[in-house]
Design a protein around this motif. Sequence first.
Motif, PDB file in Angstrom:
ATOM      1  N   ILE A 321      14.161   4.881 -17.019  1.00  0.00           N
ATOM      2  CA  ILE A 321      15.101   5.067 -15.909  1.00  0.00           C
ATOM      3  C   ILE A 321      14.488   4.735 -14.555  1.00  0.00           C
ATOM      4  CG2 ILE A 321      16.380   6.845 -17.147  1.00  0.00           C
ATOM      5  CD1 ILE A 321      15.038   8.926 -15.322  1.00  0.00           C
ATOM      6  N   GLY A 322      13.156   4.713 -14.467  1.00  0.00           N
ATOM      7  CA  GLY A 322      12.519   4.516 -13.179  1.00  0.00           C
ATOM      8  C   GLY A 322      11.745   3.223 -13.083  1.00  0.00           C
ATOM      9  N   VAL A 323      11.174   3.007 -11.924  1.00  0.00           N
ATOM     10  CA  VAL A 323      10.266   1.884 -11.681  1.00  0.00           C
ATOM     11  C   VAL A 323       8.970   2.491 -11.159  1.00  0.00           C
ATOM     12  CG1 VAL A 323       9.829  -0.197 -10.320  1.00  0.00           C
ATOM     13  CG2 VAL A 323      12.149   0.291 -11.148  1.00  0.00           C
ATOM     14  N   PHE A 324       7.847   2.139 -11.771  1.00  0.00           N
ATOM     15  CA  PHE A 324       6.554   2.675 -11.365  1.00  0.00           C
ATOM     16  C   PHE A 324       5.786   1.601 -10.596  1.00  0.00           C
ATOM     17  CE2 PHE A 324       7.914   5.429 -14.689  1.00  0.00           C
ATOM     18  CZ  PHE A 324       7.323   6.654 -14.458  1.00  0.00           C
ATOM     19  N   VAL A 325       5.352   1.952  -9.406  1.00  0.00           N
ATOM     20  CA  VAL A 325       4.598   1.023  -8.561  1.00  0.00           C
ATOM     21  C   VAL A 325       3.270   1.676  -8.199  1.00  0.00           C
ATOM     22  CG1 VAL A 325       4.553  -0.238  -6.366  1.00  0.00           C
ATOM     23  CG2 VAL A 325       6.702  -0.020  -7.650  1.00  0.00           C
ATOM     24  N   ALA A 326       2.170   1.000  -8.488  1.00  0.00           N
ATOM     25  CA  ALA A 326       0.853   1.531  -8.140  1.00  0.00           C
ATOM     26  C   ALA A 326       0.725   1.647  -6.624  1.00  0.00           C
ATOM     27  CB  ALA A 326      -0.246   0.629  -8.697  1.00  0.00           C
ATOM     28  N   GLU A 327      -0.001   2.650  -6.172  1.00  0.00           N
ATOM     29  CA  GLU A 327      -0.153   2.868  -4.733  1.00  0.00           C
ATOM     30  C   GLU A 327      -0.730   1.635  -4.037  1.00  0.00           C
ATOM     31  OE1 GLU A 327      -2.393   6.520  -4.306  1.00  0.00           O
ATOM     32  OE2 GLU A 327      -1.125   7.503  -5.799  1.00  0.00           O
ATOM     33  N   GLU A 328      -1.640   0.955  -4.684  1.00  0.00           N
ATOM     34  CA  GLU A 328      -2.255  -0.224  -4.063  1.00  0.00           C
ATOM     35  C   GLU A 328      -1.287  -1.413  -4.006  1.00  0.00           C
ATOM     36  OE1 GLU A 328      -5.640  -1.369  -6.356  1.00  0.00           O
ATOM     37  OE2 GLU A 328      -4.443  -2.167  -8.023  1.00  0.00           O
ATOM     38  N   ASP A 329      -0.182  -1.339  -4.762  1.00  0.00           N
ATOM     39  CA  ASP A 329       0.778  -2.449  -4.795  1.00  0.00           C
ATOM     40  C   ASP A 329       1.958  -2.251  -3.854  1.00  0.00           C
ATOM     41  OD1 ASP A 329      -0.688  -3.848  -6.662  1.00  0.00           O
ATOM     42  OD2 ASP A 329       0.378  -3.013  -8.390  1.00  0.00           O
ATOM     43  N   VAL A 330       1.922  -1.210  -3.031  1.00  0.00           N
ATOM     44  CA  VAL A 330       3.034  -0.958  -2.104  1.00  0.00           C
ATOM     45  C   VAL A 330       3.361  -2.179  -1.238  1.00  0.00           C
ATOM     46  CG1 VAL A 330       3.709   0.368  -0.061  1.00  0.00           C
ATOM     47  CG2 VAL A 330       2.848   1.548  -2.076  1.00  0.00           C
ATOM     48  N   PRO A 331       2.375  -2.930  -0.726  1.00  0.00           N
ATOM     49  CA  PRO A 331       2.730  -4.105   0.082  1.00  0.00           C
ATOM     50  C   PRO A 331       3.541  -5.159  -0.668  1.00  0.00           C
ATOM     51  CG  PRO A 331       0.444  -3.478   0.474  1.00  0.00           C
ATOM     52  CD  PRO A 331       0.916  -2.659  -0.689  1.00  0.00           C
TER      53      PRO A 331
END
Length: 412
Positions: A321-331
Amino acid sequence: MRRCLWGFLFIAFALAWSIAAEHNPRTERISGSAGDVLEDDPVGRLKVYVYELPSKYNKKILQKDPRCLSHMFAAEIFMHRFLLSSPVRTLNPEEADWFYTPIYATCDLTPNGLPLPFKSPRMVRSAIQLISSSWPYWNRTEGADHFFVVPHDFGACFHYQEEKAIERGILPILQHATLVQTFGQRNHVCLNEGSITIPPYAPPQKMQAHQIPPDTPRSIFVYFRGLFYDVNNDPEGGYYARGARAAVWENFKNNPLFDISTEHPTTYYEDMQRAIFCLCPLGWAPWSPRLVEAVVFGCIPVIIADDIVLPFADAIPWEEIGVFVAEEDVPKLDAILTSIPPEVILRKQRLLANPSMKRAMLFPQPAQPGDAFHQILNGLARKLPHQKSIYLKPGEKMLNWTAGPVGDLKPW
């Protein structure tokens, strides 16, 4: 040119979403073991004994500050109320599988409504000293068949800043107990093995009052309201949210696909229902009420919190149901989200529309089948039967009552 390109992408995506939505069912059953867990009924599978404590540990604290009923740590209060009338409650402690000590450890608020955890360790120690001297059940296992609701930022570490929470560690006398806590992060000193991770409290009636028609178009691509910098507690910046929220602001404050701001409008809940993606970045802790709000309002949660342990992970299919984004990939958030195919988004939305998943994230009054209360009981039931090894031999002692910071040892 770049602005026009993003505008074109957004229009194209919204059009694709609206066309596809007309030809797809609005809900999708949660299949496999997750669906079975969601539909579990804990009644008949466990019995809980609720200790009767002096009101200074719970009711009087709430009378002093009724705001505790509406903040995100209120699960400790509503769980107590639920258990008092629950069919799993037993008045005979000899037949109990679990013992519950009703302590409102987070109901100590500043004028701004933020909970101060500094009295919590003394309060918990005092309550355990009381039950261990008044009943024999704690002493048989030193708390291994007891559970405590500790919905603070870092659970039973009782601090709101991670560095200080790690330094403090879990209150030593709670080491053997099962912790029902909102905090969850893998391999973290504040997460006991066997803890039950629950959602933060979000007021069900208030959210229900802001429901809009389900066929309202989702015209916002990415939505977020909240702090990007915590100037008061992190004046130099960079430590709060490990810099992830600051990165969202610095990279996307002028991006037309991102509706982000520090302002909290009166239409906040309505706006979430008009959004496709809702950002759920870590703050001081990995979680926030946005997780609950996103699920309830069918907005795909974009979870930015490395190693997070999510609520009821055996029942809620978070990966689906979600999307996971690594903290370092925020840009790279814009590229990540715009690259998700419309059919994947539609399936996530159909799963989010499943009523059983929404119920599992809420603490309604009165309780409903399959709600967060029942998911907690399901989690306790799945930990039964207790292993014989939890029961101490005559004269055996394991816990050190004098362990912990000196301030925690003062009477409460």
